[in-house]
Design a protein around this motif. Structure first.
Motif, PDB file in Angstrom:
ATOM      1  N   PRO A  82       0.805  -1.214   0.000  1.00 38.30           N
ATOM      2  CA  PRO A  82       0.000   0.000   0.000  1.00 38.30           C
ATOM      3  C   PRO A  82       0.845   1.274   0.000  1.00 38.30           C
ATOM      4  O   PRO A  82       0.308   2.367  -0.008  1.00 38.30           O
ATOM      5  CB  PRO A  82      -0.828  -0.128   1.277  1.00 38.30           C
ATOM      6  N   GLY A  83       2.179   1.133   0.029  1.00 39.11           N
ATOM      7  CA  GLY A  83       3.010   2.329  -0.077  1.00 39.11           C
ATOM      8  C   GLY A  83       4.233   2.309   0.820  1.00 39.11           C
ATOM      9  O   GLY A  83       4.530   1.325   1.493  1.00 39.11           O
ATOM     10  N   GLU A 104      15.218  -4.738   7.540  1.00 37.46           N
ATOM     11  CA  GLU A 104      14.884  -5.276   8.863  1.00 37.46           C
ATOM     12  C   GLU A 104      13.373  -5.183   9.052  1.00 37.46           C
ATOM     13  O   GLU A 104      12.772  -4.133   8.796  1.00 37.46           O
ATOM     14  CB  GLU A 104      15.585  -4.492   9.968  1.00 37.46           C
ATOM     15  N   ILE A 105      12.771  -6.282   9.506  1.00 38.17           N
ATOM     16  CA  ILE A 105      11.332  -6.297   9.790  1.00 38.17           C
ATOM     17  C   ILE A 105      11.082  -5.552  11.095  1.00 38.17           C
ATOM     18  O   ILE A 105      11.661  -5.897  12.135  1.00 38.17           O
ATOM     19  CB  ILE A 105      10.790  -7.744   9.880  1.00 38.17           C
ATOM     20  N   LEU A 106      10.227  -4.531  11.050  1.00 44.89           N
ATOM     21  CA  LEU A 106       9.954  -3.691  12.212  1.00 44.89           C
ATOM     22  C   LEU A 106       8.708  -4.117  12.980  1.00 44.89           C
ATOM     23  O   LEU A 106       8.678  -4.043  14.211  1.00 44.89           O
ATOM     24  CB  LEU A 106       9.802  -2.235  11.775  1.00 44.89           C
ATOM     25  N   GLU A 107       7.677  -4.514  12.261  1.00 44.43           N
ATOM     26  CA  GLU A 107       6.422  -4.924  12.905  1.00 44.43           C
ATOM     27  C   GLU A 107       5.580  -5.691  11.909  1.00 44.43           C
ATOM     28  O   GLU A 107       5.818  -5.635  10.698  1.00 44.43           O
ATOM     29  CB  GLU A 107       5.647  -3.717  13.432  1.00 44.43           C
ATOM     30  N   LYS A 108       4.579  -6.399  12.443  1.00 42.78           N
ATOM     31  CA  LYS A 108       3.643  -7.114  11.575  1.00 42.78           C
ATOM     32  C   LYS A 108       2.333  -7.312  12.311  1.00 42.78           C
ATOM     33  O   LYS A 108       2.283  -7.292  13.547  1.00 42.78           O
ATOM     34  CB  LYS A 108       4.221  -8.454  11.108  1.00 42.78           C
ATOM     35  N   ARG A 109       1.264  -7.482  11.512  1.00 42.92           N
ATOM     36  CA  ARG A 109      -0.062  -7.758  12.079  1.00 42.92           C
ATOM     37  C   ARG A 109      -0.930  -8.379  10.992  1.00 42.92           C
ATOM     38  O   ARG A 109      -0.697  -8.173   9.796  1.00 42.92           O
ATOM     39  CB  ARG A 109      -0.716  -6.496  12.623  1.00 42.92           C
ATOM     40  N   SER A 122       8.911  -2.839   7.100  1.00 47.15           N
ATOM     41  CA  SER A 122      10.352  -3.094   7.167  1.00 47.15           C
ATOM     42  C   SER A 122      11.104  -1.835   6.778  1.00 47.15           C
ATOM     43  O   SER A 122      10.633  -1.048   5.963  1.00 47.15           O
ATOM     44  CB  SER A 122      10.738  -4.264   6.262  1.00 47.15           C
ATOM     45  N   ARG A 123      12.256  -1.657   7.392  1.00 50.63           N
ATOM     46  CA  ARG A 123      13.130  -0.546   7.021  1.00 50.63           C
ATOM     47  C   ARG A 123      14.079  -1.039   5.942  1.00 50.63           C
ATOM     48  O   ARG A 123      14.729  -2.064   6.110  1.00 50.63           O
ATOM     49  CB  ARG A 123      13.941  -0.041   8.194  1.00 50.63           C
ATOM     50  N   MET A 124      14.124  -0.315   4.849  1.00 49.94           N
ATOM     51  CA  MET A 124      15.037  -0.625   3.752  1.00 49.94           C
ATOM     52  C   MET A 124      16.137   0.419   3.752  1.00 49.94           C
ATOM     53  O   MET A 124      15.855   1.621   3.707  1.00 49.94           O
ATOM     54  CB  MET A 124      14.310  -0.590   2.408  1.00 49.94           C
ATOM     55  N   ASN A 140       5.775  -0.910   3.446  1.00 45.66           N
ATOM     56  CA  ASN A 140       4.578  -1.567   3.970  1.00 45.66           C
ATOM     57  C   ASN A 140       4.225  -2.688   3.007  1.00 45.66           C
ATOM     58  O   ASN A 140       3.896  -2.433   1.851  1.00 45.66           O
ATOM     59  CB  ASN A 140       3.424  -0.566   4.061  1.00 45.66           C
ATOM     60  N   GLY A 141       4.357  -3.926   3.466  1.00 44.17           N
ATOM     61  CA  GLY A 141       4.129  -5.064   2.590  1.00 44.17           C
ATOM     62  C   GLY A 141       2.877  -5.837   2.965  1.00 44.17           C
ATOM     63  O   GLY A 141       2.492  -5.905   4.126  1.00 44.17           O
TER      64      GLY A 141
END
Length: 156
Positions: A82-83, A104-109, A122-124, A140-141
């Motif tokens: 979504p962006g 690095e994966i920062l969060e997920k839900r 994730s931070r790229m 945002n994946g």
């Protein structure tokens, strides 16, 4: 196949190798970002860039090609994005540079509206051949959750 459940917050990955060419920089700029410092050595020399530099949007496209190759290699059940958040072009990218990515994966839900879909941030960070940070953003994946009939094949 890598599903939402396989994504671990805090996990890191390094991938990609992209050679920046003068021809690509000028071709992209001519079509999408025709500013003089992307098209002319003489004009670029008169700016803070000092020489011909890639458009930031061209850098984004280069990174996208590395991301897609990495997703293909790792067979992620991706559903798009979504962006982006916090996109920053930190240093110029020049013809002759070689880019690479660290994430690095920062969060997920799990999506509240679509429980068959997960959302992760994730931070790229994108570096050149001298390990200089040239671009950073938060991605945002969207990714499928593991189908109920698919056994979890991860090792114990």
């Amino acid at each position: 196949m890598q599903y939402f459940e396989d994504i671990a917050v805090g996990s890191k990955a390094s991938f990609g190798r992209y050679q920046v060419t003068r021809e690509e920089v000028m071709r992209f700029a001519a079509k999408y970002d025709p500013q003089p410092f992307h098209l002319s050595d003489e004009a670029a020399a008169q700016t803070h860039f000092g020489r011909l530099s890639a458009s930031g949007w061209n850098t984004c496209a280069m990174v996208m090609s590395m991301v897609v190759a990495n997703l293909r290699d790792n067979q992620q059940a991706g559903l798009g994005s979504p962006g982006l958040d916090e996109l920053k072009w930190v240093k110029p990218v020049y013809p002759g540079d070689t880019l690479r990515c660290e994430t690095e994966i920062l969060e997920k839900r799990v999506s509240a509206k679509r429980p068959d879909m997960g959302i992760f941030k994730s931070r790229m960070n994108v570096f050149n051949q001298d390990d200089v940070l040239v671009m950073t953003f938060i991605s945002n994946g969207l990714v499928s959750t593991r189908p109920n009939d698919t056994p979890d094949t991860r090792p114990d």
